[in-house]
Design an enzyme around this catalytic site. Structure first.
Site, short mmCIF file in Angstrom:
data_model
loop_
_atom_site.label_atom_id
_atom_site.label_comp_id
_atom_site.label_asym_id
_atom_site.label_seq_id
_atom_site.Cartn_x
_atom_site.Cartn_y
_atom_site.Cartn_z
N ARG A 28 0.81 -1.32 0.02
CA ARG A 28 0.32 0.13 0.14
C ARG A 28 0.69 1.34 -0.06
O ARG A 28 0.65 2.67 0.58
CB ARG A 28 -1.02 -0.05 1.26
CG ARG A 28 -1.75 -1.15 1.12
CD ARG A 28 -3.17 -0.50 0.43
NE ARG A 28 -4.13 -1.52 0.30
CZ ARG A 28 -5.34 -1.83 1.63
NH1 ARG A 28 -5.36 -0.71 1.70
NH2 ARG A 28 -6.15 -2.40 1.19
N ARG A 32 -3.59 6.83 0.82
CA ARG A 32 -3.94 8.06 1.19
C ARG A 32 -4.20 8.31 2.51
O ARG A 32 -3.67 9.78 2.58
CB ARG A 32 -6.09 7.54 1.76
CG ARG A 32 -6.53 7.27 1.18
CD ARG A 32 -7.69 7.11 2.38
NE ARG A 32 -7.77 5.68 2.29
CZ ARG A 32 -8.44 4.64 2.31
NH1 ARG A 32 -9.65 4.89 2.86
NH2 ARG A 32 -8.52 3.50 3.33
N ARG A 41 -7.29 11.50 -6.23
CA ARG A 41 -8.77 11.19 -5.99
C ARG A 41 -9.67 12.41 -5.70
O ARG A 41 -11.42 11.85 -6.49
CB ARG A 41 -8.90 10.42 -4.08
CG ARG A 41 -9.72 10.07 -3.65
CD ARG A 41 -9.94 8.41 -3.64
NE ARG A 41 -11.43 8.15 -3.27
CZ ARG A 41 -12.02 7.73 -2.55
NH1 ARG A 41 -10.71 6.72 -1.23
NH2 ARG A 41 -13.00 7.31 -1.86
N ASP A 78 -6.74 -3.22 -7.75
CA ASP A 78 -7.28 -3.97 -6.18
C ASP A 78 -7.38 -5.64 -6.23
O ASP A 78 -7.21 -6.11 -7.47
CB ASP A 78 -9.12 -3.72 -5.79
CG ASP A 78 -8.89 -3.63 -4.44
OD1 ASP A 78 -8.75 -3.04 -3.19
OD2 ASP A 78 -9.76 -4.46 -3.89
N TYR A 155 -14.25 -13.00 0.91
CA TYR A 155 -14.69 -11.63 0.37
C TYR A 155 -16.02 -11.84 -0.97
O TYR A 155 -17.04 -11.49 -0.66
CB TYR A 155 -13.81 -10.43 -0.89
CG TYR A 155 -13.15 -8.98 0.23
CD1 TYR A 155 -13.89 -8.72 0.93
CD2 TYR A 155 -11.85 -10.45 0.04
CE1 TYR A 155 -12.91 -7.87 2.51
CE2 TYR A 155 -11.06 -9.28 1.31
CZ TYR A 155 -11.39 -8.38 2.00
OH TYR A 155 -10.05 -8.29 2.94
O1 CP3 Z 1 -0.14 -1.88 -2.72
C1 CP3 Z 1 -0.29 -0.70 -3.31
O2 CP3 Z 1 0.30 0.21 -2.88
C2 CP3 Z 1 -1.45 -1.49 -4.47
C3 CP3 Z 1 -2.72 -0.78 -4.35
C4 CP3 Z 1 -3.52 -2.45 -3.64
C5 CP3 Z 1 -5.01 -1.46 -3.07
N1 CP3 Z 1 -5.93 -2.82 -2.81
C6 CP3 Z 1 -5.39 -0.51 -3.00
C7 CP3 Z 1 -6.16 0.07 -2.69
C8 CP3 Z 1 -3.53 -3.55 -3.36
C9 CP3 Z 1 -2.31 -4.46 -3.48
C10 CP3 Z 1 -4.57 -3.89 -2.36
C11 CP3 Z 1 -4.76 -5.15 -2.09
C12 CP3 Z 1 -6.45 -5.29 -1.25
N2 CP3 Z 1 -7.64 -4.91 -1.07
C13 CP3 Z 1 -5.77 -6.75 -0.59
C14 CP3 Z 1 -4.78 -7.28 -0.59
C15 CP3 Z 1 -3.51 -7.30 0.72
C16 CP3 Z 1 -4.25 -6.49 2.29
O3 CP3 Z 1 -4.61 -5.08 2.52
O4 CP3 Z 1 -4.18 -7.56 2.47
C17 CP3 Z 1 -7.41 -6.34 0.16
C18 CP3 Z 1 -7.93 -7.34 1.59
C19 CP3 Z 1 -8.21 -5.48 -0.66
C20 CP3 Z 1 -9.76 -5.10 -0.56
C21 CP3 Z 1 -9.81 -3.82 -0.11
N3 CP3 Z 1 -9.45 -3.44 -1.03
C22 CP3 Z 1 -10.40 -3.49 0.83
C23 CP3 Z 1 -10.02 -3.74 2.54
C24 CP3 Z 1 -10.06 -1.62 1.05
C25 CP3 Z 1 -9.86 -0.62 1.99
C26 CP3 Z 1 -11.14 0.07 2.03
C27 CP3 Z 1 -11.28 0.86 3.29
O5 CP3 Z 1 -11.92 1.85 3.02
O6 CP3 Z 1 -10.21 1.44 3.35
C28 CP3 Z 1 -9.64 -1.41 -0.66
C29 CP3 Z 1 -9.32 0.10 -1.42
C30 CP3 Z 1 -8.43 0.20 -1.33
N4 CP3 Z 1 -7.56 -0.68 -1.67
C31 CP3 Z 1 -6.96 1.56 -1.17
C32 CP3 Z 1 -6.71 1.62 -2.25
C33 CP3 Z 1 -5.17 2.35 -2.12
C34 CP3 Z 1 -8.29 2.67 -0.75
C35 CP3 Z 1 -8.92 3.10 -1.29
C36 CP3 Z 1 -9.29 4.63 -1.28
O7 CP3 Z 1 -10.39 5.24 -0.48
O8 CP3 Z 1 -9.18 5.50 -2.11
#
Ligand code: CP3
Length: 357
Positions: A28, A32, A41, A78, A155
């Site tokens: 990540r 944000r 964003r 994602d 999921y």
């Molecule tokens: O690592 C990186 O910088 C690459 C981008 C990346 C994202 N998600 C961006 C993201 C990667 C590799 C993921 C993988 C991901 N997504 C996983 C596996 C990795 C982990 O963290 O365990 C999982 C479980 C997800 C599912 C998911 N997507 C969740 C739980 C969330 C968070 C929701 C929240 O409101 O916090 C997301 C959204 C997400 N994916 C964001 C980002 C930057 C936040 C987006 C935003 O609100 O701008």
């Protein structure tokens, strides 16, 4: 045409070859906590809108590399794009995380699942990979990724995040054949997805098994590890330096490092609940290790961060015959939105400085 790679520390460390210092990237690393991400964003609207627009995905992928001396880029996307392409209807509710409009709740829904077409359903991801490779211009390698079959199934069946994983665990107990059928289709989709990212230009591939650790050992081996093994075996990754390395990251799965290392994956990613010394002994030279600084260390002071970085490096060497080779530095899990970007700079510089050979 793409330029030759100017920084190959990350790929060399995954092959357990000597490097000038330990490579580092952060799960990540785009997100944000960066004001420039929040600005993009605000302009682009939603997270999914960003991920589905290759120009925006490229812009956001490169943001952390402009600030920090990171040794790899990771595609901004994602893990849930795959079930979305399978027709489950992904959406995000602010403050509640990801959700599916059509979760999988019965055998009939499992029977309808099919591997999505990579170019027509997930072409936006492949376009982003191609564009990022062009814009990186050989600066650092690009990592592509997927969720693990088990984590994606969590999921898909729960319909979003979960605390107890009650629905999927009930399915594992009551209808294990249905769950295996689902996991098999998802595994086929993951293999096709990672292969397509590699063909589009991804230079390493990571599988996120974020929820592997919620299973007991017998169920972990039956419902997660079995499919990770299939992915490692079926992604034909070429030979020698041409081989596209595969990293299997799991949260709470440190006790399975020796089994994961036997899969043939080049790298095993662990969280901070196992010492890298123990993990390195378990890997026994069969795979490189990635990790494993507790992400909350970034809430500490610069001095505390530097000290903890040193401990992770020492711990790895202690389990690897005194050698730092074969280690990719990372956090044990992803960054959080309230982390201080200046502390990330401290971390990255400390890794390079303290590991200089
Ligand atoms: O690592 C990186 O910088 C690459 C981008 C990346 C994202 N998600 C961006 C993201 C990667 C590799 C993921 C993988 C991901 N997504 C996983 C596996 C990795 C982990 O963290 O365990 C999982 C479980 C997800 C599912 C998911 N997507 C969740 C739980 C969330 C968070 C929701 C929240 O409101 O916090 C997301 C959204 C997400 N994916 C964001 C980002 C930057 C936040 C987006 C935003 O609100 O701008």
């Amino acid at each position: 045409m793409t330029s030759p790679l100017r920084n190959d520390r990350f790929l060399r460390a995954l092959r357990r070859e000597p490097v000038d210092c330990t490579p580092v990237w952060l799960m990540r690393q785009a997100g944000r906590y960066l004001p420039e991400y929040r600005a993009t964003r605000a302009r682009a609207g939603s997270f999914l809108g960003m991920a589905k627009n290759p120009e925006v995905a490229c812009e956001v992928t490169l943001q952390p590399l402009e600030r920090f001396d990171l040794d790899a880029a990771i595609l901004f996307s994602d893990i849930l794009t795959v079930p979305d392409a399978m027709g489950l209807g992904l959406y995000f509710v602010d403050g509640e995380g990801p959700k599916f409009k059509h979760p999988i709740r019965d055998v009939a829904a499992v029977d309808k699942l099919a591997v999505p077409d990579m170019e027509s359903e997930l072409g936006y991801v492949m376009d982003a990979v191609r564009l990022i490779r062009r814009e990186l211009d050989g600066k650092v390698p690009l990592i592509g990724f997927s969720g693990s079959p088990w984590t994606l199934a969590c999921y898909m069946i729960e319909g979003g995040g979960s605390k107890d994983f009650a629905r999927i665990k009930a399915m594992a107990l009551n209808e294990p054949q249905a769950l295996h059928k689902l996991l098999n289709v998802v595994t086929d989709a993951v293999i096709a997805y990672l292969s397509a990212q590699r063909a589009a230009g991804a230079q390493a591939l990571q599988v996120f098994d974020t929820w592997g650790g919620v299973l007991g050992p017998a169920m972990y081996r039956e419902f997660s590890l079995r499919y990770l093994n299939r992915i490692a075996a079926e992604l034909k990754r070429g030979e020698g330096a041409d081989r596209t390395p595969l990293i299997l990251f799991g949260k709470g799965t440190g006790q399975y490092v020796s089994e994961l290392a036997a899969s043939g994956a080049e790298g095993i990613g662990v969280d901070w609940t196992i010492s890298l010394e123990d993990a390195a002994r378990a890997a026994a030279g069969k795979a490189a290790l990635q990790g494993n600084l507790d992400p909350t260390t970034l809430y500490g002071s610069p001095d505390a961060i530097t000290r903890e970085v040193g401990k992770v490096l020492e711990s790895y060497a202690a389990g690897n015959n005194g050698s730092l080779e074969g280690h990719v530095f990372n956090l044990g899990h992803g960054m959080s939105p309230d982390m201080n970007p200046d502390h990330v700079a401290v971390l990255v510089d400390a890794v390079h400085r303290l590991s200089r050979r």
